[in-house]
Structure formats: structure tokens, C-alpha cells
Scaffold this active site. Structure first.
Site, PDB file in Angstrom:
ATOM      1  N   GLU A  18       0.816  -1.215   0.000  1.00  0.00           N
ATOM      2  CA  GLU A  18       0.000   0.000   0.000  1.00  0.00           C
ATOM      3  C   GLU A  18       0.853   1.270   0.000  1.00  0.00           C
ATOM      4  O   GLU A  18       0.388   2.343   0.385  1.00  0.00           O
ATOM      5  CB  GLU A  18      -0.927  -0.008   1.214  1.00  0.00           C
ATOM      6  CG  GLU A  18      -1.930  -1.146   1.210  1.00  0.00           C
ATOM      7  CD  GLU A  18      -2.729  -1.218   2.486  1.00  0.00           C
ATOM      8  OE1 GLU A  18      -3.558  -0.327   2.718  1.00  0.00           O
ATOM      9  OE2 GLU A  18      -2.527  -2.176   3.257  1.00  0.00           O
ATOM     10  N   SER A 177      -6.452  -3.088   2.415  1.00  0.00           N
ATOM     11  CA  SER A 177      -6.880  -2.619   1.095  1.00  0.00           C
ATOM     12  C   SER A 177      -7.360  -3.734   0.171  1.00  0.00           C
ATOM     13  O   SER A 177      -7.210  -3.643  -1.050  1.00  0.00           O
ATOM     14  CB  SER A 177      -5.748  -1.832   0.411  1.00  0.00           C
ATOM     15  OG  SER A 177      -5.501  -0.635   1.090  1.00  0.00           O
ATOM     16  N   TYR A 243      -9.473   3.116  -4.755  1.00  0.00           N
ATOM     17  CA  TYR A 243      -8.528   4.193  -5.031  1.00  0.00           C
ATOM     18  C   TYR A 243      -8.641   4.795  -6.427  1.00  0.00           C
ATOM     19  O   TYR A 243      -7.739   5.506  -6.872  1.00  0.00           O
ATOM     20  CB  TYR A 243      -7.095   3.682  -4.788  1.00  0.00           C
ATOM     21  CG  TYR A 243      -6.921   3.167  -3.380  1.00  0.00           C
ATOM     22  CD1 TYR A 243      -7.122   4.007  -2.289  1.00  0.00           C
ATOM     23  CD2 TYR A 243      -6.602   1.837  -3.126  1.00  0.00           C
ATOM     24  CE1 TYR A 243      -6.991   3.547  -0.989  1.00  0.00           C
ATOM     25  CE2 TYR A 243      -6.471   1.358  -1.824  1.00  0.00           C
ATOM     26  CZ  TYR A 243      -6.661   2.221  -0.767  1.00  0.00           C
ATOM     27  OH  TYR A 243      -6.535   1.759   0.528  1.00  0.00           O
ATOM     28  N   ARG A 282     -11.072   2.902  11.747  1.00  0.00           N
ATOM     29  CA  ARG A 282     -12.278   2.673  10.938  1.00  0.00           C
ATOM     30  C   ARG A 282     -12.662   1.208  11.063  1.00  0.00           C
ATOM     31  O   ARG A 282     -11.795   0.335  10.957  1.00  0.00           O
ATOM     32  CB  ARG A 282     -12.021   3.012   9.469  1.00  0.00           C
ATOM     33  CG  ARG A 282     -13.293   3.133   8.639  1.00  0.00           C
ATOM     34  CD  ARG A 282     -13.009   3.234   7.156  1.00  0.00           C
ATOM     35  NE  ARG A 282     -12.660   1.932   6.600  1.00  0.00           N
ATOM     36  CZ  ARG A 282     -11.537   1.678   5.923  1.00  0.00           C
ATOM     37  NH1 ARG A 282     -10.633   2.614   5.741  1.00  0.00           N
ATOM     38  NH2 ARG A 282     -11.303   0.471   5.467  1.00  0.00           N
ATOM     39  N   ASP A 284     -15.103  -1.873   9.663  1.00  0.00           N
ATOM     40  CA  ASP A 284     -15.861  -2.248   8.471  1.00  0.00           C
ATOM     41  C   ASP A 284     -16.879  -3.344   8.753  1.00  0.00           C
ATOM     42  O   ASP A 284     -16.592  -4.292   9.511  1.00  0.00           O
ATOM     43  CB  ASP A 284     -14.905  -2.720   7.371  1.00  0.00           C
ATOM     44  CG  ASP A 284     -13.951  -1.619   6.919  1.00  0.00           C
ATOM     45  OD1 ASP A 284     -14.278  -0.435   7.132  1.00  0.00           O
ATOM     46  OD2 ASP A 284     -12.892  -1.938   6.355  1.00  0.00           O
ATOM     47  N   GLU A 297     -13.403  -6.117  10.089  1.00  0.00           N
ATOM     48  CA  GLU A 297     -12.066  -5.793  10.593  1.00  0.00           C
ATOM     49  C   GLU A 297     -12.012  -4.371  11.120  1.00  0.00           C
ATOM     50  O   GLU A 297     -12.910  -3.559  10.866  1.00  0.00           O
ATOM     51  CB  GLU A 297     -11.019  -5.969   9.497  1.00  0.00           C
ATOM     52  CG  GLU A 297     -11.207  -5.065   8.291  1.00  0.00           C
ATOM     53  CD  GLU A 297     -10.174  -5.329   7.206  1.00  0.00           C
ATOM     54  OE1 GLU A 297      -9.288  -6.174   7.401  1.00  0.00           O
ATOM     55  OE2 GLU A 297     -10.263  -4.672   6.157  1.00  0.00           O
ATOM     56  N   ASN A 299      -9.452  -1.071  11.029  1.00  0.00           N
ATOM     57  CA  ASN A 299      -8.296  -0.450  10.361  1.00  0.00           C
ATOM     58  C   ASN A 299      -7.740   0.626  11.281  1.00  0.00           C
ATOM     59  O   ASN A 299      -8.392   1.654  11.508  1.00  0.00           O
ATOM     60  CB  ASN A 299      -8.722   0.175   9.032  1.00  0.00           C
ATOM     61  CG  ASN A 299      -9.313  -0.840   8.082  1.00  0.00           C
ATOM     62  OD1 ASN A 299      -8.606  -1.497   7.341  1.00  0.00           O
ATOM     63  ND2 ASN A 299     -10.641  -0.999   8.117  1.00  0.00           N
ATOM     64  N   GLY A 303      -7.104   5.337   5.575  1.00  0.00           N
ATOM     65  CA  GLY A 303      -6.647   6.291   4.560  1.00  0.00           C
ATOM     66  C   GLY A 303      -7.038   7.723   4.868  1.00  0.00           C
ATOM     67  O   GLY A 303      -8.050   7.998   5.517  1.00  0.00           O
TER      68      GLY A 303
END
Length: 334
Positions: A18, A177, A243, A282, A284, A297, A299, A303
Site C-alpha cells: 500500500e 486494502s 482508489y 475505521r 468495516d 475488521e 483499520n 486512509g
């Protein structure tokens, strides 16, 4: 202390797959830090002691010099961090988000943004974080793991059919990602999916596929931000859709009943706390038609680009990008 007197060292790049995303996040973070009035220095730890002299070179697609994990060790242990009040970690994925870098900064005695060593490692390790989710009553899809060096495909097929059936999700246990991820729809695709994931990790997570909507909840401090729905224009929310501008629609606040939004926020905070996260993250989810949620998960270094989700959720809560970055710095300095 006045911002102009606080020395912030921004880490960008790194050595994970990443890397380019980290550069993009770093560029946005750097501008915000400058606009806020902090004294900012940029380091790409993957370059080691050979750092660019011009700031714009840190964000170029072409690497300035050779990158390696050995370089990261040398960079953190050098004079490059002398005089730093706080390190803002703009890295994503393995070697930046998994506790490895955090442990080096701990030994160096430097404050840094985001979660600490253990929580970073737990959150990056999907298998271990799921164990913590279960303990804290956070609903998560069924799963099992396989070692890439000991894969028995016949046994794996039997376990898939026994535990949850096809389709299922096959992904590296410790990447971000959606790198190396496949939605596997039958026995014929299994070997290819496992081989793809094995390029990025020694342990493969095989997980129940939850048919439903893709939702996420940002956490800032002890506050759950508004729920955001992710709607790819086609396929699923893979690396390309994450992205590439225009590939995905984002709806925040998500159009769901208030009780469901509150439940997701509560589950997000539980997941955040279950792995001991700090400052921001974050979380999900998948949400079925009957509003049952499944946590995928956490994070710990989400980002921070113009396409990123936490800034969108923060904006929906009335928090600007600069305020978000400032709050992350303040949390690290407490």
C-alpha cells in the site's frame, strides 16, 4: 503549547503493497499540518538515511531511492527523528500499521499517532482480531485459517462446505486494502484464490461471505462517527474501486433506520475497544437485508486521501479535515 512550537515528523511511504496509498494520504496530511501551523518534517522510512531534500519528491510515483525494511530500521534509529515532539504515521498496511513500526518508535521513546503496538498487531491480524470480537460480543462472519505451507485442498473444501459453503472470501490474514482478496464461488476457483492470497501472507483467512451492503464506521477518540455506506458501481469494493475516482459511491449518513445506525456505532466502538485501539480507526461491516451486522475488521491507520472514508464521516459530523488531523495530533500528545 502553540502549534508553531510543536515539531511533527510525518512518516509516509514505507514498504507495504500500500506504499502508493500511503504517499497519497501523506500528501493530504502534510498540507493539513502546514495549514494548521505545525512545524513539519517528512521522512519516508523506507529510504533509510538517504532522504529527498525537496518535499514534493516524497509524494512522487517513482521512488527516490531503493526501499527496504532494513532502511526503515536505520531511519527510525538515526538522527532524523531528533527533536521530534510527535510522529504522525501516514503509513498503511504491513510494516507500518501492524505494530512493527510502532515498536521501533516505542523503543526510540517518540510519541506517535494512532494505536499502540499490541492493538496495531491484533487489528492487522484478522484471525486474532476475530477471536477478540467474539469475546466482546461483536458479531463477525464464520472463518478458519490455513497455513500456505500446509494446504490440504481436499480438507479445505470439506471445511468450507461444512462451515458456511460457497461463495466464500479468501484473503491474506495480515494485509489491508483488499490486497490478495478473492470471492471464491466454487471448488474450481479455490486453488487460484489461495495461491493469490499466499503471495502476500503465510496465513490465509477463509471466511463466510455475507451477502448485503458494505458499511463502515469511523472512530475518533471515544466518538463513533456517522455510518457510511460504500456502493461500488460494479463488482465489489476491491483495490481498484477504493482508489479510483468515480468507481464507488459513498453515502453518509447511510440510509438505514436510526436504530440500525446506533447498533452499528455501538458494535464499532466494541470492536475498537476489543483490540485496545486508541485515538482513531475505521471499523468495516457487512449488513444483510434484515439488518444483521457482521464486523469484518478494524483499520487502525485508515486512509487520509480525498477518497478516504474517515474524512468523509468526520465531515458529516461537522469536523473538517484539518480539525480531524489536529485532533489526532492532540490525542497523541496527551
Amino acid at each position: 503549547m502553540e502549534r508553531s512550537k510543536i515539531n511533527v515528523t510525518l512518516l509516509v511511504g514505507g514498504t507495504s503493497p500500500e506504499r502508493e496509498v500511503s504517499k497519497a494520504s501523506g500528501k493530504s496530511i502534510f498540507k493539513a499540518l502546514k495549514d494548521l501551523g505545525y512545524k513539519v518534517k517528512i521522512i519516508d522510512p523506507a529510504y533509510g538515511l538517504i532522504q529527498p531534500k525537496e518535499e514534493f519528491r516524497f509524494f512522487e510515483e517513482k521512488d527516490y531511492s531503493e526501499i527496504s525494511n532494513r532502511n526503515q530500521l536505520e531511519a527510525i534509529n538515526s538522527t532524523l527523528l531528533d527533536g521530534t515532539d510527535v510522529v504522525f504515521i501516514g503509513l498503511h498496511g504491513k510494516w507500518g500499521e501492524d505494530g512493527t513500526l510502532q515498536s521501533l518508535l516505542e523503543m526510540r521513546g517518540v510519541r506517535y499517532t494512532g494505536s499502540k503496538v499490541l492493538s496495531s498487531a491484533l487489528a492487522m491480524n484478522k484471525y486474532m482480531s476475530k477471536i477478540m470480537f467474539q469475546h466482546f460480543d461483536v458479531n463477525t462472519p464464520k472463518w478458519f485459517v490455513v497455513d500456505v505451507n500446509e494446504v490440504d485442498f481436499n480438507l479445505t473444501k470439506e471445511k468450507i462446505k461444512k462451515f458456511f459453503g460457497y461463495p466464500c472470501v479468501i484473503k491474506p490474514n495480515d494485509q489491508g486494502s483488499t490486497i490478495g482478496l478473492t470471492i471464491c464461488r466454487g471448488d474450481a476457483e479455490l486453488a487460484e484464490a489461495v495461491n493469490k492470497a499466499s503471495q502476500f501472507a503465510k496465513t490465509i483467512l477463509i471466511e463466510e461471505y455475507i451477502n448485503g451492503r458494505e458499511l463502515t464506521v469511523g472512530i475518533l477518540g471515544k466518538q463513533a462517527l456517522p455510518v457510511l455506506e460504500i456502493k461500488p458501481i460494479d463488482g465489489f469494493y476491491d483495490y481498484e474501486h477504493k482508489y479510483t475516482s468515480g468507481k464507488t459511491e459513498y453515502i453518509v449518513p447511510a440510509v438505514i433506520p436510526p436504530r440500525v445506525a446506533e447498533h452499528l456505532q455501538h458494535q464499532a466502538l466494541l470492536a475498537f475497544n476489543s483490540v485496545g485501539c486508541e485515538s482513531y480507526a475505521r471499523v468495516d461491516f457487512r449488513l444483510t437485508k434484515d439488518y444483521k451486522s457482521y464486523c469484518l475488521e478494524v483499520n487502525t491507520l485508515p486512509g487520509m486521501t480525498n477518497l478516504s472514508l474517515v474524512p468523509k464521516m468526520a465531515a458529516a459530523a461537522g469536523i473538517s479535515f484539518e480539525q480531524l488531523i489536529d485532533e489526532i495530533i492532540k490525542n497523541a500528545l496527551k
